[in-house]
Design a protein around this motif. Structure first.
Motif, PDB file in Angstrom:
ATOM      1  N   LEU A 230       0.819  -1.218   0.000  1.00 54.83           N
ATOM      2  CA  LEU A 230       0.000   0.000   0.000  1.00 54.83           C
ATOM      3  C   LEU A 230       0.853   1.268   0.000  1.00 54.83           C
ATOM      4  CD1 LEU A 230      -2.906  -0.697   2.545  1.00 54.83           C
ATOM      5  CD2 LEU A 230      -3.182   0.090   0.181  1.00 54.83           C
ATOM      6  N   THR A 231       1.933   1.237   0.760  1.00 48.01           N
ATOM      7  CA  THR A 231       2.719   2.453   0.971  1.00 48.01           C
ATOM      8  C   THR A 231       3.950   2.564   0.082  1.00 48.01           C
ATOM      9  OG1 THR A 231       4.059   1.412   2.708  1.00 48.01           O
ATOM     10  CG2 THR A 231       1.998   2.498   3.385  1.00 48.01           C
ATOM     11  N   GLY A 232       4.465   1.407  -0.350  1.00 47.28           N
ATOM     12  CA  GLY A 232       5.707   1.419  -1.120  1.00 47.28           C
ATOM     13  C   GLY A 232       6.923   1.726  -0.267  1.00 47.28           C
ATOM     14  N   MET A 233       6.769   1.655   1.064  1.00 50.49           N
ATOM     15  CA  MET A 233       7.873   1.978   1.970  1.00 50.49           C
ATOM     16  C   MET A 233       8.842   0.799   2.072  1.00 50.49           C
ATOM     17  SD  MET A 233       5.648   3.896   4.944  1.00 50.49           S
ATOM     18  CE  MET A 233       7.069   4.472   5.910  1.00 50.49           C
ATOM     19  N   PRO A 234      10.132   1.053   2.126  1.00 56.95           N
ATOM     20  CA  PRO A 234      11.129  -0.025   2.252  1.00 56.95           C
ATOM     21  C   PRO A 234      10.951  -0.810   3.552  1.00 56.95           C
ATOM     22  CG  PRO A 234      12.165   2.040   1.614  1.00 56.95           C
ATOM     23  CD  PRO A 234      10.755   2.376   2.002  1.00 56.95           C
ATOM     24  N   ASN A 235      11.548  -1.990   3.592  1.00 58.78           N
ATOM     25  CA  ASN A 235      11.377  -2.892   4.731  1.00 58.78           C
ATOM     26  C   ASN A 235      11.943  -2.350   6.039  1.00 58.78           C
ATOM     27  OD1 ASN A 235      10.036  -4.883   3.284  1.00 58.78           O
ATOM     28  ND2 ASN A 235      11.945  -5.852   2.613  1.00 58.78           N
ATOM     29  N   HIS A 236      12.893  -1.420   5.971  1.00 61.05           N
ATOM     30  CA  HIS A 236      13.509  -0.971   7.222  1.00 61.05           C
ATOM     31  C   HIS A 236      12.607  -0.019   8.018  1.00 61.05           C
ATOM     32  CE1 HIS A 236      14.800   2.248   4.380  1.00 61.05           C
ATOM     33  NE2 HIS A 236      14.635   3.039   5.437  1.00 61.05           N
ATOM     34  N   PHE A 237      11.509   0.435   7.400  1.00 60.31           N
ATOM     35  CA  PHE A 237      10.579   1.280   8.153  1.00 60.31           C
ATOM     36  C   PHE A 237       9.748   0.417   9.100  1.00 60.31           C
ATOM     37  CE2 PHE A 237      11.520   4.240   4.740  1.00 60.31           C
ATOM     38  CZ  PHE A 237      11.500   5.467   5.390  1.00 60.31           C
ATOM     39  N   SER A 238       9.384   0.985  10.222  1.00 58.79           N
ATOM     40  CA  SER A 238       8.659   0.230  11.245  1.00 58.79           C
ATOM     41  C   SER A 238       7.204  -0.003  10.840  1.00 58.79           C
ATOM     42  CB  SER A 238       8.693   0.985  12.580  1.00 58.79           C
ATOM     43  OG  SER A 238       7.924   2.176  12.494  1.00 58.79           O
ATOM     44  N   PHE A 239       6.588  -0.976  11.492  1.00 58.86           N
ATOM     45  CA  PHE A 239       5.168  -1.289  11.298  1.00 58.86           C
ATOM     46  C   PHE A 239       4.321  -0.048  11.604  1.00 58.86           C
ATOM     47  CE2 PHE A 239       1.148  -3.301  12.794  1.00 58.86           C
ATOM     48  CZ  PHE A 239       0.848  -4.051  11.664  1.00 58.86           C
ATOM     49  N   SER A 240       4.688   0.656  12.663  1.00 53.26           N
ATOM     50  CA  SER A 240       3.940   1.842  13.059  1.00 53.26           C
ATOM     51  C   SER A 240       4.026   2.937  12.001  1.00 53.26           C
ATOM     52  CB  SER A 240       4.478   2.366  14.395  1.00 53.26           C
ATOM     53  OG  SER A 240       3.770   3.518  14.806  1.00 53.26           O
ATOM     54  N   ARG A 241       5.208   3.125  11.421  1.00 53.71           N
ATOM     55  CA  ARG A 241       5.373   4.142  10.372  1.00 53.71           C
ATOM     56  C   ARG A 241       4.562   3.773   9.136  1.00 53.71           C
ATOM     57  NH1 ARG A 241      10.210   7.025  10.198  1.00 53.71           N
ATOM     58  NH2 ARG A 241       9.428   7.878   8.216  1.00 53.71           N
ATOM     59  N   ARG A 242       4.501   2.483   8.856  1.00 54.90           N
ATOM     60  CA  ARG A 242       3.726   2.054   7.693  1.00 54.90           C
ATOM     61  C   ARG A 242       2.235   2.293   7.915  1.00 54.90           C
ATOM     62  NH1 ARG A 242       8.089  -1.456   6.128  1.00 54.90           N
ATOM     63  NH2 ARG A 242       7.710  -3.163   7.570  1.00 54.90           N
ATOM     64  N   ILE A 243       1.765   2.094   9.151  1.00 56.09           N
ATOM     65  CA  ILE A 243       0.366   2.393   9.477  1.00 56.09           C
ATOM     66  C   ILE A 243       0.090   3.878   9.256  1.00 56.09           C
ATOM     67  CG2 ILE A 243      -1.337   2.535  11.337  1.00 56.09           C
ATOM     68  CD1 ILE A 243      -0.078   0.020  12.534  1.00 56.09           C
ATOM     69  N   ASP A 244       1.011   4.729   9.699  1.00 57.98           N
ATOM     70  CA  ASP A 244       0.859   6.180   9.519  1.00 57.98           C
ATOM     71  C   ASP A 244       0.638   6.530   8.056  1.00 57.98           C
ATOM     72  OD1 ASP A 244       1.182   6.707  12.212  1.00 57.98           O
ATOM     73  OD2 ASP A 244       3.351   7.040  12.053  1.00 57.98           O
ATOM     74  N   LYS A 245       1.410   5.909   7.189  1.00 63.85           N
ATOM     75  CA  LYS A 245       1.325   6.197   5.758  1.00 63.85           C
ATOM     76  C   LYS A 245       0.097   5.535   5.126  1.00 63.85           C
ATOM     77  CE  LYS A 245       3.183   7.911   1.949  1.00 63.85           C
ATOM     78  NZ  LYS A 245       3.365   9.367   1.751  1.00 63.85           N
ATOM     79  N   ALA A 246      -0.169   4.295   5.509  1.00 66.19           N
ATOM     80  CA  ALA A 246      -1.258   3.544   4.881  1.00 66.19           C
ATOM     81  C   ALA A 246      -2.626   4.114   5.219  1.00 66.19           C
ATOM     82  CB  ALA A 246      -1.186   2.077   5.308  1.00 66.19           C
ATOM     83  N   LYS A 247      -2.779   4.677   6.414  1.00 72.48           N
ATOM     84  CA  LYS A 247      -4.100   5.182   6.806  1.00 72.48           C
ATOM     85  C   LYS A 247      -4.493   6.415   5.992  1.00 72.48           C
ATOM     86  CE  LYS A 247      -2.783   8.218  10.681  1.00 72.48           C
ATOM     87  NZ  LYS A 247      -2.955   8.456  12.124  1.00 72.48           N
ATOM     88  N   GLU A 248      -3.514   7.053   5.344  1.00 68.90           N
ATOM     89  CA  GLU A 248      -3.829   8.180   4.476  1.00 68.90           C
ATOM     90  C   GLU A 248      -4.539   7.715   3.208  1.00 68.90           C
ATOM     91  OE1 GLU A 248      -0.169  10.131   3.639  1.00 68.90           O
ATOM     92  OE2 GLU A 248       0.295  10.588   5.730  1.00 68.90           O
ATOM     93  N   LYS A 249      -4.350   6.438   2.858  1.00 74.28           N
ATOM     94  CA  LYS A 249      -4.875   5.927   1.601  1.00 74.28           C
ATOM     95  C   LYS A 249      -5.993   4.904   1.768  1.00 74.28           C
ATOM     96  CE  LYS A 249      -0.291   6.207  -0.592  1.00 74.28           C
ATOM     97  NZ  LYS A 249       0.731   5.456  -1.362  1.00 74.28           N
ATOM     98  N   ASN A 250      -6.061   4.279   2.926  1.00 76.75           N
ATOM     99  CA  ASN A 250      -6.939   3.124   3.069  1.00 76.75           C
ATOM    100  C   ASN A 250      -7.882   3.289   4.260  1.00 76.75           C
ATOM    101  OD1 ASN A 250      -7.578   0.251   4.119  1.00 76.75           O
ATOM    102  ND2 ASN A 250      -6.842  -0.104   2.033  1.00 76.75           N
ATOM    103  N   ALA A 251      -9.193   3.237   3.997  1.00 80.78           N
ATOM    104  CA  ALA A 251     -10.194   3.438   5.050  1.00 80.78           C
ATOM    105  C   ALA A 251     -10.208   2.292   6.048  1.00 80.78           C
ATOM    106  CB  ALA A 251     -11.579   3.602   4.432  1.00 80.78           C
ATOM    107  N   LEU A 252      -9.901   1.074   5.603  1.00 77.09           N
ATOM    108  CA  LEU A 252      -9.893  -0.068   6.526  1.00 77.09           C
ATOM    109  C   LEU A 252      -8.774   0.090   7.554  1.00 77.09           C
ATOM    110  CD1 LEU A 252     -10.637  -3.715   5.792  1.00 77.09           C
ATOM    111  CD2 LEU A 252      -8.543  -3.195   7.024  1.00 77.09           C
ATOM    112  N   ILE A 253      -7.622   0.605   7.115  1.00 73.39           N
ATOM    113  CA  ILE A 253      -6.516   0.854   8.051  1.00 73.39           C
ATOM    114  C   ILE A 253      -6.934   1.913   9.062  1.00 73.39           C
ATOM    115  CG2 ILE A 253      -4.120   1.611   8.296  1.00 73.39           C
ATOM    116  CD1 ILE A 253      -4.431  -1.105   6.935  1.00 73.39           C
TER     117      ILE A 253
END
Length: 233
Positions: free
Chosen positions: A23-46
């Motif tokens: 969903l985010t295209g973020m590299p693997n070294h980013f944390s799960f929490s950071r990915r949630i921050d980015k993904a919630k901008e695009k996805n209503a389920l998140i």
């Protein structure tokens, strides 16, 4: 051998993490929490499950980092937690659309038809919203509240003298922008957000009207009302 709850949890967590990466295209070294921050901008389920997902991240760290052996996890999730993360993972992998949940035959009326016809449909079908058309063109949404307000503003002799049409009632309606057309592939959680945001803006939606591509000149394939969203978890 029946898999342990910790193993089931980690499998579901890893699948969710992969979905967040996609969903985010973020590299693997980013944390799960950071990915949630980015993904919630695009996805209503998140956005809908943001709090639960963050708690899952903390639990995952407890399971992984506090292991005392290859086959022993110091934190074993409760059945309810495992079932929840598996449910969210399934919804994220196979998102449910408004077409999946709310597609059905839509009853419409012509604007030139009488108010009596509309009242009959409200009574027999228990509808609170009726889309009206004129020569194949969508005109607007007749609501039960709109009908009640129209009747309340009429004098008894006026109603008796001339048979009102649904178009008369619609023209009397002060709040005409009570609906929105949406495409069939819209997430059910995005649909839920439309209603919530409309309330915050002070312009409450009565219905979302579903067409294949979200155009008002397309065939209606479903209607969503606020009560319908009680079906959501």
């Amino acid at each position: 051998m029946t898999p342990k709850n910790s193993d089931r949890f980690i499998v579901a967590y890893n699948r969710i993490d992969k979905s967040l990466v996609k969903l985010t295209g973020m590299p693997n070294h980013f944390s799960f929490s950071r990915r949630i921050d980015k993904a919630k901008e695009k996805n209503a389920l998140i956005r809908h499950y943001e709090e639960e997902l963050r708690e899952f991240g903390s639990l995952r760290n407890a399971i992984i980092h506090n292991r005392t052996g290859l086959n022993y996890a110091i934190a074993e999730p409760h059945d309810v937690i495992v079932e929840m993360i598996e449910m969210i993972e399934k919804k994220l992998s196979n998102p449910m659309t408004v077409k999946d949940l709310f597609s059905r035959k839509v009853h419409t009326l012509q604007a030139k038809e009488s108010l009596a016809t509309g009242l009959k449909m409200v009574r027999e079908k228990k509808f609170n919203q009726i889309p009206i058309y004129q020569k194949g063109r969508f005109i607007g949404l007749i609501t039960a509240n709109g009908i009640m307000n129209w009747l309340a503003d009429q004098k008894h002799e006026d109603i008796s003298r001339e048979i009102p049409t649904l178009f008369d009632v619609y023209n009397h309606e002060k709040r005409k922008n009570t609906y929105r057309f949406v495409k069939s592939t819209l997430s059910v959680y995005e649909a839920e957000e439309f209603f919530k945001k409309s309330i915050l803006r002070g312009n409450r939606l009565e219905a979302l009207l579903i067409t294949e591509h979200g155009g008002k000149d397309e065939k209606l394939i479903g209607i969503i009302t606020p009560l319908d969203l009680l079906k959501l978890d």
